[in-house]
Design an enzyme around this catalytic site. Structure first.
Site, short mmCIF file in Angstrom:
data_model
loop_
_atom_site.label_atom_id
_atom_site.label_comp_id
_atom_site.label_asym_id
_atom_site.label_seq_id
_atom_site.Cartn_x
_atom_site.Cartn_y
_atom_site.Cartn_z
N ASP A 7 40.59 26.81 57.44
CA ASP A 7 41.72 26.45 58.30
C ASP A 7 41.15 26.18 59.70
O ASP A 7 40.00 26.56 60.00
CB ASP A 7 42.71 27.62 58.32
CG ASP A 7 43.78 27.44 59.38
OD1 ASP A 7 44.41 26.37 59.41
OD2 ASP A 7 43.99 28.38 60.18
N ASP A 9 43.30 25.92 63.31
CA ASP A 9 43.89 26.64 64.45
C ASP A 9 44.05 28.13 64.12
O ASP A 9 44.65 28.50 63.12
CB ASP A 9 45.25 26.03 64.80
CG ASP A 9 45.09 24.61 65.30
OD1 ASP A 9 44.32 24.43 66.27
OD2 ASP A 9 45.69 23.70 64.73
N GLY A 50 52.90 22.67 62.36
CA GLY A 50 53.03 21.25 62.71
C GLY A 50 53.78 21.11 64.03
O GLY A 50 54.87 21.67 64.21
N GLY A 51 53.17 20.39 64.97
CA GLY A 51 53.73 20.28 66.30
C GLY A 51 55.11 19.64 66.34
O GLY A 51 56.01 20.10 67.05
N LYS A 89 51.06 14.92 73.73
CA LYS A 89 50.52 16.29 73.58
C LYS A 89 49.12 16.26 72.97
O LYS A 89 48.21 16.99 73.41
CB LYS A 89 51.49 17.14 72.74
CG LYS A 89 51.04 18.56 72.50
CD LYS A 89 50.49 18.71 71.09
CE LYS A 89 49.72 19.98 70.90
NZ LYS A 89 49.13 20.09 69.55
#
Ligand code: XBP
Ligand code: MG
Length: 255
Positions: A7, A9, A50-51, A89
């Protein structure tokens, strides 16, 4: 064990609090929104991976904080608006990574080097965007190391995000391996659910945002992977005596 799937983040680096969160806040400013995601609020928002999905959740869950900025938009308009904010972003986040303030977590570089030296296959399974992965590697261990990763499963490859297993299914298919031959390294309950739903043995490295989550389904839970002078601590019930997570331990977990 034939492959290790990382993974990004929270696992490779603590990117959430001081990376993604301030990048979202700067993007909100750029769009003249008076939205501000505090360290504490972001802890709740991280329930959603997810942003863009996280911004949707914020608007629905915190209408008093989100205000009227998106009132009157239909679903398509709202998605386009959030997608534009998200592009800004991502640019701000990659600029931030270029400043090199966010290091890889303890033991990550050591383990990646060891796995590569032993000829094990490496992959990434994340919900973030590919550009963010490139920026993280470019400004830490370098893009040569990123090239050791044979498969990168990111938001572009798996639009249905964790806890759905889609990104792991994509990575396993590309590796042409069965889950029994691979191990996943994750940091969150959503990541654990995704990896487990794909049938993977999973190691959790906790961080400040995820330490209180339920990791009872994990095969091993540690505070970090450990380095020679920085022993890790085992937070689950087995292997209490280990100082670090290495290739040998990972293959023992699979068997
Ligand atoms: C973590 C996420 C991502 C990041 C933000 O992904 O859920 O959404 O918080 O990145 P993982 P984006 O732990 O699976 O690496 O804004 O690019 O989504
Ligand atoms: Mg994570």
């Amino acid at each position: 064990m034939k492959a290790v799937i990382f993974d990004v983040d929270g696992t490779l680096a603590d990117t959430e609090r001081d990376g993604h969160r301030p990048a979202f806040n700067q993007a909100f400013q750029a769009f003249n929104l008076n939205w501000h995601w505090s360290v504490e609020l972001y802890g709740d928002l991280l329930k959603v991976t997810g942003g863009q999905e996280r911004m949707h959740y914020f608007i629905q869950q915190y209408p008093e904080l989100a205000g009227k900025a998106t009132d009157g938009m239909n679903e398509t308009e709202l998605s386009d608006f959030l997608s534009n904010i998200h592009q800004t972003k991502t640019r701000l986040y990659t600029d931030m990574m270029a400043q090199g303030h966010i290091p890889l977590r303890t033991g990550i570089e050591r383990l990646i080097n060891e796995l590569h030296a032993k000829g094990l296959r490496l992959a990434i399974a994340t919900t973030t965007t590919t550009r963010n992965i490139t920026a993280l590697f470019e400004h830490t261990v370098g893009l040569d190391v990123l090239n050791w990763f044979e498969v990168i499963g990111a938001a572009e490859q798996a639009p249905i995000k964790k806890p759905a297993p889609d990104v792991y299914f994509y990575v396993l298919q590309q590796l042409n391996l069965s889950p029994q031959d691979c191990i996943a390294l994750e940091d969150s309950a959503n990541g654990l659910k995704a990896a487990k739903a794909a049938g993977l043995t999973t190691v959790i490295t906790t961080n400040a945002y995820t330490a209180q989550e339920d990791f009872s389904a994990a095969d091993l839970v540690v505070d970090h992977l450990g380095d020679p002078n920085v022993p890790c601590h085992v937070l689950s019930n087995q292997f209490k005596a280990i100082n670090r997570v290495d290739a040998k331990l990972l293959s023992q977990l699979i068997q």
